[in-house]
Design a protein around this motif. Structure first.
Motif, PDB file in Angstrom:
ATOM      1  N   ALA A  21       0.827  -1.202   0.000  1.00  0.00           N
ATOM      2  CA  ALA A  21       0.000   0.000   0.000  1.00  0.00           C
ATOM      3  C   ALA A  21       0.861   1.251   0.000  1.00  0.00           C
ATOM      4  CB  ALA A  21      -0.931  -0.006   1.219  1.00  0.00           C
ATOM      5  N   ALA A  22       1.991   1.185   0.740  1.00  0.00           N
ATOM      6  CA  ALA A  22       2.882   2.333   0.785  1.00  0.00           C
ATOM      7  C   ALA A  22       3.556   2.568  -0.556  1.00  0.00           C
ATOM      8  CB  ALA A  22       3.934   2.131   1.880  1.00  0.00           C
ATOM      9  N   LEU A  23       3.856   1.473  -1.251  1.00  0.00           N
ATOM     10  CA  LEU A  23       4.520   1.579  -2.547  1.00  0.00           C
ATOM     11  C   LEU A  23       3.571   1.945  -3.679  1.00  0.00           C
ATOM     12  CD1 LEU A  23       6.942  -1.486  -2.553  1.00  0.00           C
ATOM     13  CD2 LEU A  23       7.601   0.917  -2.652  1.00  0.00           C
ATOM     14  N   ALA A  24       2.291   1.676  -3.488  1.00  0.00           N
ATOM     15  CA  ALA A  24       1.334   1.811  -4.587  1.00  0.00           C
ATOM     16  C   ALA A  24       1.330   3.187  -5.241  1.00  0.00           C
ATOM     17  CB  ALA A  24      -0.076   1.459  -4.085  1.00  0.00           C
ATOM     18  N   PRO A  25       1.317   4.298  -4.478  1.00  0.00           N
ATOM     19  CA  PRO A  25       1.317   5.607  -5.141  1.00  0.00           C
ATOM     20  C   PRO A  25       2.560   5.816  -6.000  1.00  0.00           C
ATOM     21  CG  PRO A  25       0.695   5.824  -2.835  1.00  0.00           C
ATOM     22  CD  PRO A  25       1.196   4.430  -3.019  1.00  0.00           C
ATOM     23  N   GLY A  26       3.715   5.411  -5.478  1.00  0.00           N
ATOM     24  CA  GLY A  26       4.952   5.561  -6.246  1.00  0.00           C
ATOM     25  C   GLY A  26       4.952   4.700  -7.490  1.00  0.00           C
ATOM     26  N   LEU A  27       4.457   3.481  -7.377  1.00  0.00           N
ATOM     27  CA  LEU A  27       4.385   2.590  -8.535  1.00  0.00           C
ATOM     28  C   LEU A  27       3.448   3.153  -9.589  1.00  0.00           C
ATOM     29  CD1 LEU A  27       4.281  -0.859  -6.694  1.00  0.00           C
ATOM     30  CD2 LEU A  27       6.150   0.009  -8.121  1.00  0.00           C
ATOM     31  N   ALA A  31       4.506   4.409 -13.335  1.00  0.00           N
ATOM     32  CA  ALA A  31       3.914   3.779 -14.518  1.00  0.00           C
ATOM     33  C   ALA A  31       3.625   4.808 -15.606  1.00  0.00           C
ATOM     34  CB  ALA A  31       2.641   3.037 -14.133  1.00  0.00           C
ATOM     35  N   GLY A  32       3.198   6.006 -15.202  1.00  0.00           N
ATOM     36  CA  GLY A  32       2.899   7.040 -16.186  1.00  0.00           C
ATOM     37  C   GLY A  32       3.997   8.068 -16.352  1.00  0.00           C
ATOM     38  N   TYR A  33       5.138   7.833 -15.713  1.00  0.00           N
ATOM     39  CA  TYR A  33       6.241   8.803 -15.717  1.00  0.00           C
ATOM     40  C   TYR A  33       7.209   8.513 -16.849  1.00  0.00           C
ATOM     41  CZ  TYR A  33      10.570  11.097 -14.230  1.00  0.00           C
ATOM     42  OH  TYR A  33      11.716  11.851 -14.198  1.00  0.00           O
ATOM     43  N   PRO A  91       8.717  17.052  -5.423  1.00  0.00           N
ATOM     44  CA  PRO A  91       9.393  15.744  -5.482  1.00  0.00           C
ATOM     45  C   PRO A  91       8.687  14.739  -6.389  1.00  0.00           C
ATOM     46  CG  PRO A  91       8.139  15.903  -3.450  1.00  0.00           C
ATOM     47  CD  PRO A  91       7.998  17.237  -4.128  1.00  0.00           C
ATOM     48  N   ASP A  92       8.740  15.037  -7.682  1.00  0.00           N
ATOM     49  CA  ASP A  92       8.030  14.176  -8.624  1.00  0.00           C
ATOM     50  C   ASP A  92       8.927  13.649  -9.746  1.00  0.00           C
ATOM     51  OD1 ASP A  92       8.457  16.508 -10.020  1.00  0.00           O
ATOM     52  OD2 ASP A  92       6.341  17.056 -10.199  1.00  0.00           O
ATOM     53  N   GLY A  93      10.229  13.972  -9.690  1.00  0.00           N
ATOM     54  CA  GLY A  93      11.150  13.466 -10.701  1.00  0.00           C
ATOM     55  C   GLY A  93      11.227  14.294 -11.963  1.00  0.00           C
ATOM     56  N   TYR A  94      10.548  15.432 -11.993  1.00  0.00           N
ATOM     57  CA  TYR A  94      10.580  16.266 -13.194  1.00  0.00           C
ATOM     58  C   TYR A  94      11.633  17.377 -13.116  1.00  0.00           C
ATOM     59  CZ  TYR A  94       6.462  13.931 -14.999  1.00  0.00           C
ATOM     60  OH  TYR A  94       5.596  12.980 -15.494  1.00  0.00           O
ATOM     61  N   THR A  95      12.277  17.522 -11.961  1.00  0.00           N
ATOM     62  CA  THR A  95      13.372  18.478 -11.826  1.00  0.00           C
ATOM     63  C   THR A  95      14.632  17.722 -11.426  1.00  0.00           C
ATOM     64  OG1 THR A  95      11.876  20.258 -11.150  1.00  0.00           O
ATOM     65  CG2 THR A  95      14.216  20.541 -10.657  1.00  0.00           C
ATOM     66  N   LEU A  96      15.654  17.847 -12.252  1.00  0.00           N
ATOM     67  CA  LEU A  96      16.937  17.198 -12.009  1.00  0.00           C
ATOM     68  C   LEU A  96      18.010  18.274 -11.878  1.00  0.00           C
ATOM     69  CD1 LEU A  96      16.693  14.534 -14.873  1.00  0.00           C
ATOM     70  CD2 LEU A  96      15.928  14.265 -12.516  1.00  0.00           C
ATOM     71  N   VAL A  97      19.135  17.912 -11.295  1.00  0.00           N
ATOM     72  CA  VAL A  97      20.266  18.827 -11.206  1.00  0.00           C
ATOM     73  C   VAL A  97      21.555  18.043 -11.385  1.00  0.00           C
ATOM     74  CG1 VAL A  97      20.483  18.659  -8.679  1.00  0.00           C
ATOM     75  CG2 VAL A  97      21.340  20.687  -9.861  1.00  0.00           C
ATOM     76  N   PRO A 274      10.340   4.294  -7.183  1.00  0.00           N
ATOM     77  CA  PRO A 274      10.214   3.751  -8.539  1.00  0.00           C
ATOM     78  C   PRO A 274      10.544   4.770  -9.632  1.00  0.00           C
ATOM     79  CG  PRO A 274       8.350   3.075  -7.193  1.00  0.00           C
ATOM     80  CD  PRO A 274       9.087   4.112  -6.408  1.00  0.00           C
ATOM     81  N   VAL A 275      10.268   6.060  -9.363  1.00  0.00           N
ATOM     82  CA  VAL A 275      10.598   7.103 -10.334  1.00  0.00           C
ATOM     83  C   VAL A 275      12.110   7.288 -10.401  1.00  0.00           C
ATOM     84  CG1 VAL A 275      10.394   9.572 -10.841  1.00  0.00           C
ATOM     85  CG2 VAL A 275       8.383   8.280 -10.088  1.00  0.00           C
ATOM     86  N   VAL A 276      12.762   7.318  -9.226  1.00  0.00           N
ATOM     87  CA  VAL A 276      14.219   7.459  -9.189  1.00  0.00           C
ATOM     88  C   VAL A 276      14.880   6.276  -9.893  1.00  0.00           C
ATOM     89  CG1 VAL A 276      16.245   7.712  -7.696  1.00  0.00           C
ATOM     90  CG2 VAL A 276      14.083   8.761  -7.032  1.00  0.00           C
TER      91      VAL A 276
END
Length: 334
Positions: A21-27, A31-33, A91-97, A274-276
């Motif tokens: 359940a904790a992983l579900a939002p990240g997964l 999936a759509g990232y 914190p969504d993986g759309y900004t990198l440095v 999962p995004v990272v």
């Protein structure tokens, strides 16, 4: 016995369900990232090695992720401005440095008001390159004083305390810190001359205004091959393929000396794992492509991609290492 066994099994099943359940939002997010362009901040001016590598990788990652990667230069404050922007992004993986040894290992000890925490505020993706610095000496001075190797330089410095000087790109720069570490480890007294950048420091070395410096290997390699400066040692634990005949500082008798200029990809802390992981795979694949590897080799880097955890552990070790080195230097920028 059946009841306790069932109780234990129920706890295991419940724990597994909670973990899923904790992983579900990240997964679900992974999936759509990504479904929109990515922002890749370079915290230094255009045209440098970090900028060039970021743009080369952006092309490769665009192909694998299916979205544009827009490189944005946000220079200033030794890299702190650009790094701070990435630290405070969503914190969504759309900004990198493109973080570096300065932003994540040195600046925490140089700046008292750093606008980010280099560990907590970032999710490390992968290292990109680790490049040695090289101790180079004014060729005329070396020839005149019969200095052929680092041990000769150390012997000369001990016989002439305070007479030698070394240049660097400025207080707190990699070259400054390497020089101070050499002073401490070798027990020598030499004067530091800070310049406004590595290029002016290199010109001062060539003109004889300074006696030696720790320079970026890629920048010094042509001068070394043309005989314009004398290479005495590289700063990393292993020799460089660009200068295989030049020993390391440690091989030359100075213990506990292992410094390199590294940089790598980070995203904002708190980004779902999962995004990272998806970013790590994309950048790791890009780093293995022939033209990327060729560019890295031209810089003297033979780095292999790291997993997220390997890179995170590496950054923690580097930050700890530079605490002592910055303290030795006495450098403080605010």
């Amino acid at each position: 016995m059946a009841i306790p066994a069932w109780g234990a099994l129920r706890r295991v099943l419940l724990g597994g369900a909670l973990a899923l359940a904790a992983l579900a939002p990240g997964l679900a997010q992974a999936a759509g990232y990504p479904d929109k362009p990515l922002r890749f901040i370079v915290p230094y001016p255009p045209g440098g090695p970090l900028d060039t590598m970021a743009r080369l990788l952006a092309e490769k990652v665009r192909d694998s992720l299916g979205q544009p990667v827009i490189v944005e230069n946000r220079a200033g404050a030794g890299g702190n401005i650009g790094a701070g922007l990435a630290a405070k992004a969503r914190p969504d993986g759309y900004t990198l440095v493109m973080g570096a040894v300065a932003t994540h290992a040195i600046n925490p000890w140089l700046f008292s008001n750093l606008p980010y925490d280099p560990i907590k505020d970032f999710a490390p993706v992968t290292i990109v390159a680790s490049v040695p610095n090289v101790l180079v000496m004014n060729q005329d001075f070396a020839r005149k004083n019969h200095i052929e190797k680092l041990s000769d330089l150390i012997a000369y410095a001990k016989a002439n305390p305070g007479k030698l000087n070394y240049g660097s790109g400025g207080n707190g720069s990699a070259g400054h810190l390497a020089g101070e570490l050499l002073k401490a480890r070798a027990g020598i007294d030499v004067e530091h001359i800070p310049y406004q950048g590595a290029a002016p420091a290199q010109l001062a070395l060539l003109s004889g205004q300074s006696d030696f410096m720790f320079d970026n290997l890629a920048a010094s390699a042509p001068l070394i091959k043309d005989g314009k400066v004398k290479a005495l040692a590289v700063t990393t634990a292993a020799r460089s393929s660009l200068l295989p005949d030049v020993p390391t500082v440690q091989e030359s008798g100075v213990k506990d000396f292992d410094l390199g200029t590294w940089f790598g990809v980070f995203t904002t802390g708190g980004t779902p794992a999962p995004v990272v992981d998806k970013l790590n795979k994309a950048y790791s694949q890009a780093l293995l492509q022939p033209d990327v590897r060729q560019y890295l080799q031209s810089m003297g880097s033979e780095i292999k991609p790291m997993s997220e955890k390997e890179f995170a552990d590496f950054v923690v070790r580097e930050k700890s290492k530079y605490q002592e080195i910055v303290k030795l230097s006495g450098a403080k920028l605010n």
